[in-house]
Design a protein around this motif. Structure first.
Motif, PDB file in Angstrom:
ATOM      1  N   ALA A  75      28.644  33.801  31.590  1.00  0.00           N
ATOM      2  CA  ALA A  75      28.361  35.205  31.883  1.00  0.00           C
ATOM      3  C   ALA A  75      28.077  35.424  33.370  1.00  0.00           C
ATOM      4  O   ALA A  75      28.366  36.492  33.918  1.00  0.00           O
ATOM      5  CB  ALA A  75      27.175  35.685  31.052  1.00  0.00           C
ATOM      6  N   LYS A  76      27.532  34.410  34.033  1.00  0.00           N
ATOM      7  CA  LYS A  76      27.204  34.525  35.463  1.00  0.00           C
ATOM      8  C   LYS A  76      28.381  34.169  36.363  1.00  0.00           C
ATOM      9  O   LYS A  76      28.375  34.475  37.546  1.00  0.00           O
ATOM     10  CB  LYS A  76      26.033  33.594  35.801  1.00  0.00           C
ATOM     11  N   ALA A  77      29.372  33.471  35.804  1.00  0.00           N
ATOM     12  CA  ALA A  77      30.495  32.973  36.609  1.00  0.00           C
ATOM     13  C   ALA A  77      31.503  34.081  36.891  1.00  0.00           C
ATOM     14  O   ALA A  77      31.892  34.826  35.989  1.00  0.00           O
ATOM     15  CB  ALA A  77      31.172  31.815  35.892  1.00  0.00           C
ATOM     16  N   ALA A  78      31.940  34.165  38.149  1.00  0.00           N
ATOM     17  CA  ALA A  78      32.895  35.194  38.537  1.00  0.00           C
ATOM     18  C   ALA A  78      34.342  34.768  38.321  1.00  0.00           C
ATOM     19  O   ALA A  78      35.226  35.606  38.154  1.00  0.00           O
ATOM     20  CB  ALA A  78      32.685  35.554  40.017  1.00  0.00           C
ATOM     21  N   GLY A  79      34.592  33.457  38.327  1.00  0.00           N
ATOM     22  CA  GLY A  79      35.961  32.950  38.305  1.00  0.00           C
ATOM     23  C   GLY A  79      36.843  33.442  37.177  1.00  0.00           C
ATOM     24  O   GLY A  79      37.920  33.996  37.419  1.00  0.00           O
ATOM     25  N   PRO A  80      36.428  33.274  35.904  1.00  0.00           N
ATOM     26  CA  PRO A  80      37.298  33.687  34.797  1.00  0.00           C
ATOM     27  C   PRO A  80      37.637  35.179  34.827  1.00  0.00           C
ATOM     28  O   PRO A  80      38.799  35.554  34.652  1.00  0.00           O
ATOM     29  CB  PRO A  80      36.473  33.328  33.559  1.00  0.00           C
ATOM     30  N   GLY A  81      36.646  36.023  35.066  1.00  0.00           N
ATOM     31  CA  GLY A  81      36.907  37.463  35.127  1.00  0.00           C
ATOM     32  C   GLY A  81      37.804  37.831  36.295  1.00  0.00           C
ATOM     33  O   GLY A  81      38.692  38.688  36.172  1.00  0.00           O
ATOM     34  N   ARG A  82      37.581  37.180  37.415  1.00  0.00           N
ATOM     35  CA  ARG A  82      38.402  37.450  38.595  1.00  0.00           C
ATOM     36  C   ARG A  82      39.846  37.026  38.365  1.00  0.00           C
ATOM     37  O   ARG A  82      40.780  37.702  38.797  1.00  0.00           O
ATOM     38  CB  ARG A  82      37.829  36.713  39.800  1.00  0.00           C
ATOM     39  N   ALA A  83      40.040  35.914  37.659  1.00  0.00           N
ATOM     40  CA  ALA A  83      41.385  35.440  37.356  1.00  0.00           C
ATOM     41  C   ALA A  83      42.143  36.469  36.533  1.00  0.00           C
ATOM     42  O   ALA A  83      43.322  36.752  36.785  1.00  0.00           O
ATOM     43  CB  ALA A  83      41.316  34.107  36.608  1.00  0.00           C
TER      44      ALA A  83
END
Length: 198
Positions: free
Chosen positions: A115-123
């Protein structure tokens, strides 16, 4: 007590470096501890398990790959964006094979970390943004994302495994595949309007 200077981030980076060298499925907590010069038990103050470490490596890889793709595609659209996106994907897979594998594997990731990680959503945003330049909307967007991911991942996985034995350079085939994908995206077939089927 946790060793001074040892953090979850340092353990994750050490694990990621090791995964790039020996393969994600071959890393162990003992190997990571040796790399960091600590006892195995010291790691567990920062990372709960090998599965947790692999999840953290996946998130790290996702963030790094997304940054590279964002930088490569900035200010580009259409075929230029597609080629820049694809080349950044392939280059990351070549330069960081262990981390790349983690981004493609079915790894259980701590929901709180995810939930805190930006990578997957940004991808997802980068991919959908690039494809919207072709005028695609749902459900075609999802279908196109799956096509691109299958093509890019399939190509780099076969390449890494030495699966292209023909004399023609893989780079030439890669360039032609991107030409074909661009043409397909420009001329995407009209949807039947049906979701699923028997």
């Amino acid at each position: 007590m946790a060793r001074a200077g040892l953090t979850a981030e340092r353990v994750t980076v050490a694990g990621a470096e090791l995964a790039d060298e020996v393969g994600l499925d071959r890393i162990s907590m003992s190997q990571v501890a040796r790399r960091l010069g600590v006892k195995d038990a010291s790691l567990y103050a920062h990372v709960r398990s090998l599965e947790d470490l692999r999840g953290r490596i996946a998130l790290l890889g996702s963030e790094e790959k997304s940054v590279r793709i964002a930088e490569a595609t900035a200010g580009r659209a259409g075929k230029e964006a597609l080629v820049a996106y694809a080349d950044a994907w392939r280059e990351y897979a070549h330069s960081h094979p262990g981390r790349y594998t983690a981004t493609q594997a079915a790894i259980r990731i701590d929901p709180e970390l995810a939930a805190k990680a930006a990578g997957p959503g940004r991808a997802v945003e980068l991919t959908y943004g690039m494809l919207r330049g072709y005028g695609l909307a749902e459900p075609d967007l999802t279908d196109a994302v799956r096509l691109l991911r299958s093509t890019f991942h399939g190509f780099v996985a076969l390449e890494a495994a030495g699966g292209f034995a023909h004399a023609r350079p893989p780079q030439d085939s890669w360039a032609r595949a991107l030409d074909a994908l661009h043409s397909l995206l420009v001329h995407w077939p009209a949807s039947s309007g049906q979701e699923g089927g028997s």
